[in-house]
Structure formats: structure tokens, C-alpha cells
Design a protein around this motif. Structure first.
Motif, PDB file in Angstrom:
ATOM      1  N   ASP A   1       9.850  65.544  59.637  1.00  0.00           N
ATOM      2  CA  ASP A   1       8.784  65.261  58.683  1.00  0.00           C
ATOM      3  C   ASP A   1       7.856  66.457  58.532  1.00  0.00           C
TER       4      ASP A   1
ATOM      5  N   THR B   1       3.017  61.320  57.949  1.00  0.00           N
ATOM      6  CA  THR B   1       3.736  60.059  57.747  1.00  0.00           C
ATOM      7  C   THR B   1       2.751  59.026  57.248  1.00  0.00           C
ATOM      8  N   LYS B   2       3.242  57.946  56.667  1.00  0.00           N
ATOM      9  CA  LYS B   2       2.373  56.887  56.149  1.00  0.00           C
ATOM     10  C   LYS B   2       1.544  56.269  57.275  1.00  0.00           C
TER      11      LYS B   2
END
Length: 172
Positions: A125, A144-145
């Protein structure tokens, strides 16, 4: 030329006939050619890039003004920029790295953590490199979310919920 997005870089010569080794930062690597003409970072140089073939870690490409290996080597390290208007629109949960750099990052309680210095990707990521508020230290926040639930480009801020261990211990 203030609205440019970095889409690739010239990695040097490929062969001896003025061909270039080009790295693409595009989601679909071949798309770099469709954004031609490309520009230098300061907008002073324009490049009409034509991809010749894929090679390891990029493409062999040609630029009309580049005729020799020496000309190609002189461009090594040149970042290639496209005009934002040429690039596709993104879904609501995707962002161009250039739009994230400089945004202030707050925790979920509203405390300023720092500012996005760079966006890195080392194979997994994306990581936001944060210049921490109040000192010169930096840290990496997974993009990341879960770790970054909110990105508000309009207000120039990110709300983050950093995983344990990402931020330095304030007691240290």
C-alpha cells in the motif's frame, strides 16, 4: 504550468541510438504515451514521447529531439509531467499523490499530527510520510481506509487513526 502531475521519469539511455528508458507512474503504465506532450517539472521543456516497446521496469521510448546515447543520458532523472486536464477523473476514494502532499493531518480527536511530506510506495500500500507537528521528525502512515478514514481536499486536511506504534511515544 502550475497544474502538472508527475506521470513518469526518464531513467537514462536505452541502447546507443538515442532511445530512452522510461518509467511510468500511471495506473495503466502504457497510458503515459497518451498524455504526450509531457513537460519538465518547471514547464520549460516539452517532450513528445513515443513508446517503442516494453522493457524490464519500464519502456524503451523515443523523443524526436534525442538522437544519441549522450543526449538520452543527459535527460536521466528528468521527471515527466502531464497537465492535470489530460488525466482521467478519479473515483471519490482515489487521489493523485500530488494532491495529498502538503495536507495537514489530524487525529480523530482533532489534534494536529503533522503535514504530508511525501507519498511512498514500496510494493504494498501507499505510505504517507508525515512531517510531525512541532519537530523535524517524520513517520510513515499507511494510506489505508482504516488508518486514513477521511481525506478532504477542499479543506486541505486528512483525518487519521494511526495504528499503534506509528507515532512516537510522547513519554519518550
Amino acid at each position: 504550468m502550475t497544474d502538472l502531475i508527475c506521470v513518469g521519469a526518464i531513467a537514462g539511455a536505452y541502447g546507443v541510438r538515442g532511445e530512452l528508458r522510461v518509467k511510468s507512474y500511471c495506473a495503466v503504465p502504457e497510458d503515459i504515451e497518451s498524455y504526450s506532450p509531457l513537460w519538465s517539472e518547471d514547464g520549460s521543456r516539452r517532450f513528445a514521447l513515443a513508446i517503442l516497446r516494453p522493457i524490464k521496469n519500464g519502456f524503451a521510448a523515443r523523443i524526436p529531439e534525442v538522437a544519441t546515447k549522450e543526449d538520452a543520458d543527459a535527460l536521466r532523472g528528468t521527471a515527466l509531467y502531464a497537465e492535470r486536464s489530460q488525466l482521467p477523473g478519479l473515483p471519490d476514494d482515489e487521489f493523485y499523490h500530488a494532491d495529498l502532499i502538503g495536507l495537514e493531518v489530524y487525529d480523530t480527536g482533532g489534534v494536529l499530527l503533522g503535514r504530508v511530506k511525501t507519498v511512498q510506495n514500496h510494493g504494498a500500500d501507499d505510505l504517507l510520510e508525515l512531517q510531525l507537528a512541532g519537530n523535524s521528525a517524520t513517520t510513515f502512515l499507511p494510506f489505508t481506509k482504516r488508518a486514513v478514514p477521511t481525506v478532504d481536499l477542499a479543506s486541505g486536511r486528512i483525518v487519521a487513526d494511526p495504528p499503534e506504534g506509528v507515532l512516537p511515544d510522547p513519554r519518550a
